[in-house]
Design a protein around this motif. Sequence first.
Motif, PDB file in Angstrom:
ATOM      1  N   UNK A 249       0.980  -0.929  -0.012  1.00 59.35           N
ATOM      2  CA  UNK A 249       0.071   0.061  -0.043  1.00 59.35           C
ATOM      3  C   UNK A 249       0.745   1.325  -0.029  1.00 59.35           C
ATOM      4  N   UNK A 250       0.388   2.451  -0.963  1.00 57.46           N
ATOM      5  CA  UNK A 250       1.296   3.470  -0.707  1.00 57.46           C
ATOM      6  C   UNK A 250       1.326   4.010   0.522  1.00 57.46           C
ATOM      7  N   UNK A 251       2.629   4.591   1.139  1.00 53.31           N
ATOM      8  CA  UNK A 251       2.746   5.004   2.156  1.00 53.31           C
ATOM      9  C   UNK A 251       4.115   5.613   2.531  1.00 53.31           C
ATOM     10  N   UNK A 252       4.607   6.033   3.938  1.00 52.63           N
ATOM     11  CA  UNK A 252       5.727   6.461   3.989  1.00 52.63           C
ATOM     12  C   UNK A 252       6.238   5.723   5.436  1.00 52.63           C
ATOM     13  N   UNK A 253       5.994   4.470   5.437  1.00 57.96           N
ATOM     14  CA  UNK A 253       6.513   3.668   6.721  1.00 57.96           C
ATOM     15  C   UNK A 253       7.983   3.548   6.618  1.00 57.96           C
ATOM     16  N   UNK A 254       9.002   3.897   7.320  1.00 60.30           N
ATOM     17  CA  UNK A 254      10.063   3.774   7.176  1.00 60.30           C
ATOM     18  C   UNK A 254      10.644   2.190   7.412  1.00 60.30           C
ATOM     19  N   UNK A 255      10.099   1.568   8.155  1.00 55.10           N
ATOM     20  CA  UNK A 255      10.363   0.075   8.498  1.00 55.10           C
ATOM     21  C   UNK A 255       9.935  -0.930   7.106  1.00 55.10           C
ATOM     22  N   UNK A 256       8.939  -0.371   6.671  1.00 56.25           N
ATOM     23  CA  UNK A 256       8.246  -1.111   5.266  1.00 56.25           C
ATOM     24  C   UNK A 256       9.066  -1.092   4.312  1.00 56.25           C
ATOM     25  N   UNK A 257       9.475   0.451   3.982  1.00 52.45           N
ATOM     26  CA  UNK A 257      10.024   0.722   2.822  1.00 52.45           C
ATOM     27  C   UNK A 257      11.669   0.237   3.059  1.00 52.45           C
TER      28      UNK A 257
END
Length: 342
Positions: free
Chosen positions: A304-312
Motif C-alpha cells: 500500500x502507498x505510504x511512508x513507513x520507514x520500516x516497510x520501505x
Amino acid sequence: MTWVLHVDLDQFLASVELRRHPELVGLPVIVGGSGDPTEPRKVVTCASYEAREFGVHAGMPLRTAARKCPEAVFLPSDAPAYDEASEQVMGLLRDLGHPVEVWGWDEAYVGAAVADPFELAEKIRAVIAAETGLSCSVGISDNKQRAKVATGFGKPAGVFALTAENWMTVMGDRPVDALWGVGPKTAKKLAELDITTVAELARTDAELLTSTFGPTTGLWILLLAKGGGDSNVTAEPWVPRSRSHVVTFPADLTDIAEMDSAVSDLARRTLDEIVEQGRVVTRVAVTVRTKTFFTRTKIRKLPAAGTDLETITRTAIDLLHDFELDRPVRLLGVRLELEMPQ
C-alpha cells in the motif's frame, strides 16, 4: 502556427563557474566531485568545450579526465550556484510571456504562436546573454522531440530549425540513435532487423516494430523517425515522479551487512525528503553496480502507498538480497517512486 523552441544552456555548469572565474575563460575546465582529480570514484559532471576537445565528457572518472587533459582546471560542483543561475534563466524565459516548460537546470521548452520563431530564438539568446552572461542554443520545430534534436545542430551558441520540410534531408542518413529517445539497446535491436538509419526506420512496417518492441514503443519510435512527437508545452510546475540517492564507495563492498547498512541509509535519506514534501511512496527500486561496472536495477511495488520507514527499508533490503551478490559492489542506489497528485 505554434512553434516549440528548445532552449539549452551551453556547457551550463562550466559556464556558471567561468562567470565567477573569468580568468579561466579559454582554458579546459572540468567540474565534478570536490574538484580533486585524484579523488577516487568521482566523475565529471560537466566539461568545458576546451576540455571536450581532449575527449573529456560527463560521467568520465575524474582520474581518467586528468590523464586525458593534464592541463585542465578542476573545480568542485556547487549545486546551490547552479540552482540560482537556472532560476534566473527560467525567470527571464517566463518574462517573455510564453508558456515555459522547465526540464532541468539547463533546458526548457517555450511554446509560442509567433510569425517568426527565429526572431524569438535570437531574442532569447540575447536576453540570456545580456542578463546572465550565459550562452544558450535554441532548437526550433513544431514538437519537443524534433526541437530537442535541432538544438544539437545549433550548438554551441546557435539556432537551428528542423521541420517537415528538412527533416529527412538532415536526418535520413543519420543513425537511429540520433533520435532523442532511441538509446543503445533499441538501436542494437533495430540493427538486428537491418534498420540502422532514420530513413530506414521511417519506412519500416508498423507491424514489425510493434511485434518487436510492443505496441507503445514500436509506434513511438516510428513516429520519432518520421519527425513526430509531443507538441504540448505546459507551464504547470513539474511534479517529480520519484526521488533517489546513490553512493559510490571509496572501496568496493564485499560484506553483506555493510551493503544492508548502506541501502538502509539511502532509503532513510530519500524518504526524509519525500516526507518533507508531503508525498507518499508506491514502489521501491534498488540499483547495484559491481566492480566490473555490471549494473542492474530491481523494483517492487509496496502493498500500500505510504511512508513507513520500516516497510520501505525492509523492501529495499529484500530487493538487494534478490541480487547475486558474489562480486564486489562499487555502487548502490535507492529510488522511491511516488504517488502522483490527483
